[in-house]
Design a protein around this motif. Structure first.
Motif, PDB file in Angstrom:
ATOM      1  N   MET A  58      -7.830  -4.307 -79.638  1.00  0.00           N
ATOM      2  CA  MET A  58      -7.305  -3.351 -80.622  1.00  0.00           C
ATOM      3  C   MET A  58      -5.979  -2.756 -80.164  1.00  0.00           C
ATOM      4  O   MET A  58      -5.124  -2.436 -80.986  1.00  0.00           O
ATOM      5  N   THR A  59      -5.786  -2.627 -78.854  1.00  0.00           N
ATOM      6  CA  THR A  59      -4.502  -2.140 -78.344  1.00  0.00           C
ATOM      7  C   THR A  59      -3.383  -3.106 -78.714  1.00  0.00           C
ATOM      8  O   THR A  59      -2.293  -2.688 -79.137  1.00  0.00           O
ATOM      9  N   LYS A  60      -3.647  -4.406 -78.582  1.00  0.00           N
ATOM     10  CA  LYS A  60      -2.645  -5.410 -78.958  1.00  0.00           C
ATOM     11  C   LYS A  60      -2.314  -5.318 -80.445  1.00  0.00           C
ATOM     12  O   LYS A  60      -1.151  -5.448 -80.849  1.00  0.00           O
ATOM     13  N   ILE A  61      -3.333  -5.111 -81.269  1.00  0.00           N
ATOM     14  CA  ILE A  61      -3.110  -5.031 -82.718  1.00  0.00           C
ATOM     15  C   ILE A  61      -2.344  -3.762 -83.079  1.00  0.00           C
ATOM     16  O   ILE A  61      -1.360  -3.797 -83.826  1.00  0.00           O
ATOM     17  N   MET A  62      -2.764  -2.625 -82.540  1.00  0.00           N
ATOM     18  CA  MET A  62      -2.117  -1.355 -82.887  1.00  0.00           C
ATOM     19  C   MET A  62      -0.670  -1.291 -82.436  1.00  0.00           C
ATOM     20  O   MET A  62       0.167  -0.637 -83.068  1.00  0.00           O
ATOM     21  N   SER A  63      -0.362  -1.942 -81.322  1.00  0.00           N
ATOM     22  CA  SER A  63       1.005  -1.883 -80.795  1.00  0.00           C
ATOM     23  C   SER A  63       1.914  -2.951 -81.398  1.00  0.00           C
ATOM     24  O   SER A  63       3.116  -2.956 -81.128  1.00  0.00           O
ATOM     25  N   ALA A  64       1.356  -3.842 -82.216  1.00  0.00           N
ATOM     26  CA  ALA A  64       2.114  -4.987 -82.745  1.00  0.00           C
ATOM     27  C   ALA A  64       3.413  -4.613 -83.473  1.00  0.00           C
ATOM     28  O   ALA A  64       4.401  -5.340 -83.357  1.00  0.00           O
ATOM     29  N   PRO A  65       3.470  -3.497 -84.230  1.00  0.00           N
ATOM     30  CA  PRO A  65       4.731  -3.194 -84.921  1.00  0.00           C
ATOM     31  C   PRO A  65       5.908  -2.932 -83.981  1.00  0.00           C
ATOM     32  O   PRO A  65       7.064  -3.072 -84.381  1.00  0.00           O
ATOM     33  N   PHE A  66       5.610  -2.564 -82.717  1.00  0.00           N
ATOM     34  CA  PHE A  66       6.688  -2.161 -81.811  1.00  0.00           C
ATOM     35  C   PHE A  66       6.730  -2.966 -80.515  1.00  0.00           C
ATOM     36  O   PHE A  66       7.555  -2.689 -79.641  1.00  0.00           O
ATOM     37  N   ASP A  67       5.848  -3.954 -80.370  1.00  0.00           N
ATOM     38  CA  ASP A  67       5.817  -4.741 -79.142  1.00  0.00           C
ATOM     39  C   ASP A  67       5.586  -6.204 -79.500  1.00  0.00           C
ATOM     40  O   ASP A  67       4.478  -6.598 -79.863  1.00  0.00           O
ATOM     41  N   ASP A  68       6.637  -7.002 -79.401  1.00  0.00           N
ATOM     42  CA  ASP A  68       6.526  -8.420 -79.776  1.00  0.00           C
ATOM     43  C   ASP A  68       6.855  -9.342 -78.603  1.00  0.00           C
ATOM     44  O   ASP A  68       7.110 -10.521 -78.769  1.00  0.00           O
ATOM     45  N   ARG A  69       6.828  -8.812 -77.387  1.00  0.00           N
ATOM     46  CA  ARG A  69       7.317  -9.576 -76.236  1.00  0.00           C
ATOM     47  C   ARG A  69       6.396 -10.722 -75.830  1.00  0.00           C
ATOM     48  O   ARG A  69       6.861 -11.806 -75.511  1.00  0.00           O
ATOM     49  N   ASP A  70       5.094 -10.487 -75.838  1.00  0.00           N
ATOM     50  CA  ASP A  70       4.182 -11.472 -75.263  1.00  0.00           C
ATOM     51  C   ASP A  70       3.390 -12.275 -76.290  1.00  0.00           C
ATOM     52  O   ASP A  70       2.970 -13.386 -76.005  1.00  0.00           O
TER      53      ASP A  70
END
Length: 406
Positions: free
Chosen positions: A131-143
């Protein structure tokens, strides 16, 4: 709170993917959820249910599973000036080369359901990390990320796609071979575990000797032992059951089940010395906030370190205050309401998309502006659900007279 109007968007032309299935290559259609433009997820936050612990489990210092709280730790401040590299050569490191799936989470849910006499009322079951990966998706596209999902009895169970994770780790190791920093990535990862060892006690401080407290710097660091909290929470229209590790507790767990718990999340970060290091810390704050927000952890304690790995400062941060503090500082790299609204919209879309059995892939490519969802196995539940869990649910359905949907 007033909920914004969110429009679900798919790309105009769903992508056709070639997926290897045994000796065959299948051409399948992928449903796409657009991440950009993120401003459509702005506005007031979606409704959020306060996370309530419904169960817990522990891994002991051999990483063996137990349905109890034996690995719970208590916070006690560490001494400043500690060398976080100390003891690296003795590090008792967990071997993460084995795919553990969500087996421990399923075992804990089974025990809880047996105690309650009914199945949990969740729409999605997964680890907090997914869920952390999903919630941060709008601002973190690095990995990017890859997850596997399956629908069983009207609930989506999600795990990390381990082969992809292993491939990413292998690629990181390859690119780090030319690492020219004074400390290797492995040592810098160790710093976080060392900080936890310096900051925790195995029992409340009144039950621990002064000698133990003052000699924590000499303890062998072991990351095999973990206390994991299993919570019921919700974002928007989706009810979630999440499992995740909790570092420590401030005082004691309340006797009333579901009452707020004074958990502590422990983090390390390099000292803030200029605008660049401040911006890096502000980006880190997003992950710190999401991880603690999802499990209902009210306080984060950050151990700031020098470039040489020396602990120089402690700072206590209230999780609930992070979004407002970030906004007042004029942080533009992320927005808490956008993270919540994006997660709510994506989960609602996901529940419409994953609408029958089989194994589905949830995939976000490196730097991609979309999340793809497509089926990789037509029937069954792959290795996501154990036979033990499925048999338990069948038994529970028969005893309650509710056949559910399989």
């Amino acid at each position: 709170m007033k909920s914004p109007t969110v429009i679900f968007q798919r790309s105009a032309l769903p992508r056709i993917l070639n997926v290897k299935c045994g000796l065959r290559t299948l051409s399948i259609m992928a449903a796409n959820f657009k991440i950009q433009p993120v401003n459509r997820f702005g506005g007031d936050s979606e409704a959020v249910k306060r996370p309530k612990e419904i169960a817990c489990f522990s891994y002991d210092d051999k990483h063996e599973f137990h349905l109890d709280d034996r690995s719970l730790q208590w916070y006690y401040p560490p001494a400043l000036g500690a060398d976080l590299s100390k003891g690296f050569d003795q590090f008792d490191k967990h071997d993460n080369s084995k795919d553990e799936h969500i087996d421990s989470l399923l075992k804990t849910i089974m025990a809880h359901e047996e105690e309650q006499g009914k199945k949990i009322d969740a729409n999605v079951v997964t680890w907090r990390g997914m869920m952390t990966k999903i919630m941060s998706a709008p601002f973190d596209d690095r990995d990017g990320f890859e997850m596997n999902a399956t629908l069983y009895q009207d609930c989506i169970f999600i795990e990390e796609n381990y082969p992809n994770k292993a491939a990413q780790q292998a690629e990181q190791q390859r690119t780090q071979q030319g690492w020219r920093q004074p400390f290797s990535p492995d040592v810098m990862t160790y710093w976080g575990y060392k900080f936890e060892t310096l900051s925790c006690l195995p029992r409340p401080w009144g039950e621990v000797s002064r000698e133990f407290i003052e000699n924590r710097d000499n303890e062998v660091v072991n990351n095999k032992a973990q206390y994991c909290s299993v919570v019921r929470t919700g974002i928007g229209k989706t009810t979630l059951c999440l499992g995740g590790e909790v570092d420590a507790i401030w005082d004691s767990k309340p006797t009333q089940k579901g009452a707020p718990i004074n958990w502590i999340e422990l983090k390390t970060s390099v000292e803030i010395r200029d605008d660049k290091s401040m911006q890096n810390f502000e980006r880190k704050l997003m992950k710190f906030w999401i991880q603690s927000f999802l499990l209902g952890v009210p306080k984060i304690i950050v151990g700031f370190r020098s470039q040489q790995g020396i602990l120089t400062k402690l700072e206590e941060i209230q999780t609930a205050a992070i979004p407002e503090t970030a906004a007042k500082r004029g942080v533009r790299s992320w927005n808490a309401n956008t993270c919540i609204n994006f997660a709510g919209a994506f989960l609602e879309w996901l529940r419409d998309t994953i609408n029958d059995e089989g194994v589905w892939r949830i995939k976000r490519r490196h730097r991609s502006g979309i999340i793809e969802v497509f089926k990789v196995e037509e029937v069954g539940h792959g290795s996501i659900l154990t036979d033990e869990f499925i048999n338990w649910r069948i038994k529970l359905s028969l005893s309650s007279g509710d056949s559910g949907s399989t």
